[in-house]
Design an enzyme around this catalytic site. Structure first.
Site, PDB file in Angstrom:
ATOM      1  CE  LYS A 205      -3.538   2.404   2.630  1.00 38.86           C
ATOM      2  NZ  LYS A 205      -4.477   2.403   3.740  1.00 38.86           N
ATOM      3  CD  GLU A 211       9.075  -6.166   7.019  1.00 36.51           C
ATOM      4  OE1 GLU A 211       8.816  -5.071   6.463  1.00 36.51           O
ATOM      5  OE2 GLU A 211       8.940  -6.355   8.240  1.00 36.51           O
ATOM      6  N   GLY A 274      -4.916  -1.797   4.924  1.00 36.02           N
ATOM      7  CA  GLY A 274      -4.108  -2.940   4.489  1.00 36.02           C
ATOM      8  C   GLY A 274      -4.795  -4.270   4.765  1.00 36.02           C
ATOM      9  NE  ARG A 275      -6.423  -3.682  10.881  1.00 33.72           N
ATOM     10  CZ  ARG A 275      -5.699  -2.582  11.010  1.00 33.72           C
ATOM     11  NH1 ARG A 275      -4.519  -2.510  10.397  1.00 33.72           N
ATOM     12  NH2 ARG A 275      -6.117  -1.560  11.712  1.00 33.72           N
ATOM     13  CD  GLU A 360      -1.800  -4.363  11.386  1.00 30.70           C
ATOM     14  OE1 GLU A 360      -2.452  -4.256  10.339  1.00 30.70           O
ATOM     15  OE2 GLU A 360      -0.572  -4.548  11.397  1.00 30.70           O
ATOM     16  CG  HIS A 391      -4.175 -35.540  16.611  1.00 34.77           C
ATOM     17  ND1 HIS A 391      -4.375 -36.722  17.285  1.00 34.77           N
ATOM     18  CD2 HIS A 391      -5.190 -35.448  15.705  1.00 34.77           C
ATOM     19  CE1 HIS A 391      -5.438 -37.348  16.784  1.00 34.77           C
ATOM     20  NE2 HIS A 391      -5.952 -36.577  15.818  1.00 34.77           N
ATOM     21  CE  LYS A 501       5.736  -0.921  10.025  1.00 36.67           C
ATOM     22  NZ  LYS A 501       4.762  -0.253   9.181  1.00 36.67           N
TER      23      LYS A 501
HETATM   24  O1  F6P Z   1       3.230  -2.790   9.783  1.00 35.35           O
HETATM   25  C1  F6P Z   1       1.895  -3.081   9.651  1.00 35.35           C
HETATM   26  C2  F6P Z   1       1.398  -2.787   8.255  1.00 35.35           C
HETATM   27  O2  F6P Z   1       1.320  -1.427   8.057  1.00 35.35           O
HETATM   28  C3  F6P Z   1       0.063  -3.458   8.007  1.00 35.35           C
HETATM   29  O3  F6P Z   1      -0.995  -2.732   8.488  1.00 35.35           O
HETATM   30  C4  F6P Z   1       0.094  -3.624   6.532  1.00 35.35           C
HETATM   31  O4  F6P Z   1      -0.861  -4.535   6.078  1.00 35.35           O
HETATM   32  C5  F6P Z   1       1.510  -4.082   6.329  1.00 35.35           C
HETATM   33  O5  F6P Z   1       2.260  -3.325   7.263  1.00 35.35           O
HETATM   34  C6  F6P Z   1       2.064  -3.904   4.941  1.00 35.35           C
HETATM   35  O6  F6P Z   1       2.008  -2.571   4.538  1.00 35.35           O
HETATM   36  P1  F6P Z   1       2.176  -2.150   3.023  1.00 35.35           P
HETATM   37  O7  F6P Z   1       1.061  -2.740   2.248  1.00 35.35           O
HETATM   38  O8  F6P Z   1       2.149  -0.650   3.011  1.00 35.35           O
HETATM   39  O9  F6P Z   1       3.503  -2.683   2.543  1.00 35.35           O
END
Ligand code: F6P
Length: 537
Positions: A205, A211, A274-275, A360, A391, A501
């Site tokens: 987003k 990452e 995002g979620r 979240e 199990h 972060k």
């Molecule tokens: O760190 C949490 C977050 O902001 C989530 O809310 C989001 O889904 C995820 O990181 C990834 O964010 P992006 O889509 O901006 O890479």
């Protein structure tokens, strides 16, 4: 807290006290119609909450709580595009992404529906070209593998639904998901792939997530180095990037700056959390897997749940009942966690997805008013597929002595019909909720005893198809909204993740060999020094 809301909470506390001593056995014995009176249907989806520790009076008091908190008001504000995500100044309109008609939805006076439709039309065209083999990579060969690079909301939803609907996935197009910063995620994935036939989707987003950007840079390097092995053919590099690198983002300029071809960017708006973004272009890898028609059926299901949530009275309203039963268990009865157990291998990733959605969103202790909440909000959600979970950790549910509610999810018809399996799977699912509810409190010797009274709800989907999955997922989304409203939380921000972060950015130079930031504690400093020493050996 407004006085009617405070009174509604107090009434529930008093009621819980008064109910003490009543077992689930008692409640069932007193009412032969308990199942039919404490279950509801949304189309072909059944929700049985009769094994929850509730009476009619509990439900009246919970309804009072929802009314005092004005769940209906907040719900309508969300659908109307009001900026109910106050801390970020944004509307919350994932529902607009699956709206079926053309009714305008205004954000700052602009109708957002035409843009939503235009993006989906582009997704359809692209999906058809890739799925049919017309879309070619730099070498002229068709795409055979898609790798989605994203994390959190830009990964969990499409990853989970791709697995859930594997039975209807494209027969020869392989879809991979890479999320972790750990090279152990992307490295083995790339090792097995052919650069000539691999398409990357960078889903973020913000397009700032470390990452995803790290994985995207590694993937880009791998693609370009393979496309132009001799290093003297910039045209091939350009072609590879232009045809095999897609971005999905609400920040297209950042994606362009990263090197993505502007025509290969699928956008979405900042009013999609995002979620909650599965329904947007973030669903592109999923749409590539199942095709755009099936993706639309997923949206149909979610849209049907939106409509149901807006119109059904409380006792018939699935998301609202899910929310109220959850609030009853966690904020009145004190359950700090609840388990989600889909009796479906295809839904094995559902707990991971719902963990982000619920934890979240509502894993917070400061209310919209800036004040600490009076009682704990979201419980810990964990789970994995039944029967595997039985199990591993069901022992603790049966005899651990903690209140740990469960959501069971069963599918009436199997997506992989082999003889024997499904009947046994369903028998296990229903046996577990029975055992948890009623136990064997008289068993001898004592160590064999299961006390029972562990509450659970059971969802039964007729089959695991896109429509019913959309229906189910949207129910959990609206449950999350309703619970956030009742707890007085803004479910749409996530400030808690920011601190970690920032600290990681601050520590990185020290891990790379630089000085430790001033004022670091001895544990953090000690850990870094230890790793540096091990790495230097
Ligand atoms: O760190 C949490 C977050 O902001 C989530 O809310 C989001 O889904 C995820 O990181 C990834 O964010 P992006 O889509 O901006 O890479």
């Amino acid at each position: 807290m407004n006085p009617p809301l405070a009174a509604a909470w107090q009434a529930l506390d008093a009621h819980a006290q008064a109910l003490r001593g009543q077992s689930l056995r008692d409640l069932f014995a007193a009412d032969a119609t308990r199942f039919s009176r404490h279950s509801l249907h949304v189309g072909e989806l059944l929700f049985d909450y009769s094994k929850q520790w509730v009476t009619d009076e509990t439900l009246v008091l919970l309804d009072n709580l929802a009314q005092a908190a004005d769940v209906a008001g907040w719900r309508e504000r969300m659908f109307a595009g009001e900026k109910i995500n106050e801390s970020e100044g944004r509307a919350v309109l994932h529902v607009a992404l699956r709206q079926r008609g053309d009714a305008p939805v205004l954000v700052d006076g602009v109708d957002v529906i035409p843009e939503v439709r235009a993006t989906r039309a582009r997704m359809r065209k692209f999906c058809e070209a890739v799925r049919s083999g017309q879309w070619r990579g730099y070498s002229g060969e068709p795409i055979r593998t898609v790798v989605n690079l994203g994390i959190g909301g830009s990964d969990l939803g499409p990853r989970m639904v791709t697995a859930a609907l594997n039975a209807i996935g494209h027969p020869t197009l392989a879809i991979h998901y890479v999320a972790n910063l750990d090279a152990a995620d992307i490295a083995p994935t790339l090792e097995a792939l052919d650069p000539r036939t691999t398409l990357f989707i960078v889903a973020s987003k913000t397009f700032t997530t470390i990452e995803t950007l790290t994985n995207a840079a590694t993937a880009r390097e791998w693609l370009l180095a393979n496309a132009d092995a001799t290093g003297d053919n910039p045209k091939l590099r350009q072609l590879a990037l232009a045809r095999q690198f897609v971005a999905v983002s609400a920040s297209p300029q950042t994606a362009i700056d990263f090197g993505v071809n502007p025509e290969m960017i699928f956008g979405f708006a900042d009013w999609v959390g995002g979620r909650f973004s599965l329904w947007s272009a973030v669903g592109l890898p999923l749409a590539l897997a199942i095709g755009m028609d099936a993706f639309e059926r997923l949206l149909d299901g979610a849209a049907a749940m939106d409509e149901h949530f807006r119109s059904a009275p409380t006792r018939q309203n699935l998301p609202l009942m899910m929310a109220l039963l959850g609030v009853w268990n966690s904020s009145v009865r004190g359950a700090g966690a609840y388990a989600l157990v889909p009796y479906s291998q295809s839904l094995r990733l559902l707990p991971d997805y719902l963990q982000q959605l619920e934890m979240e969103s509502n894993g917070k202790s400061i209310g919209r008013d800036g004040e600490p909440l009076a009682r704990p909000a979201a419980p810990v959600l964990w789970g994995n597929a039944g029967t595997n979970a039985q199990h591993a950790w069901f022992q603790l549910l049966h005899q651990g002595g903690r209140l740990l509610p469960v959501d069971f999810i069963a599918i009436a018809e199997s997506d992989y019909p082999l003889p024997d399996h499904h009947e046994r799977l369903l028998a296990n699912c229903f046996a577990q909720s029975e055992a948890l509810a009623f136990g064997n409190p008289d068993a001898e010797p004592a160590y064999r005893r299961c006390p029972g009274n562990q509450p659970s709800s059971t969802f039964v989907l007729p089959r695991l198809d896109p429509y019913h999955l959309g229906l189910l997922l949207a129910a959990y989304e609206h449950k999350t909204l309703a619970q956030g409203v009742i707890w007085g939380i803004n479910p749409f921000d996530q400030w808690g993740v920011e601190l970690g972060k920032k600290l990681a950015q601050r520590l990185l130079p020290a891990i790379e060999g630089g000085a430790l930031p001033a004022g670091s504690d001895s544990s953090t400093g000690g850990l870094i020094a230890h790793c540096r020493a091990v790495r230097a050996r």
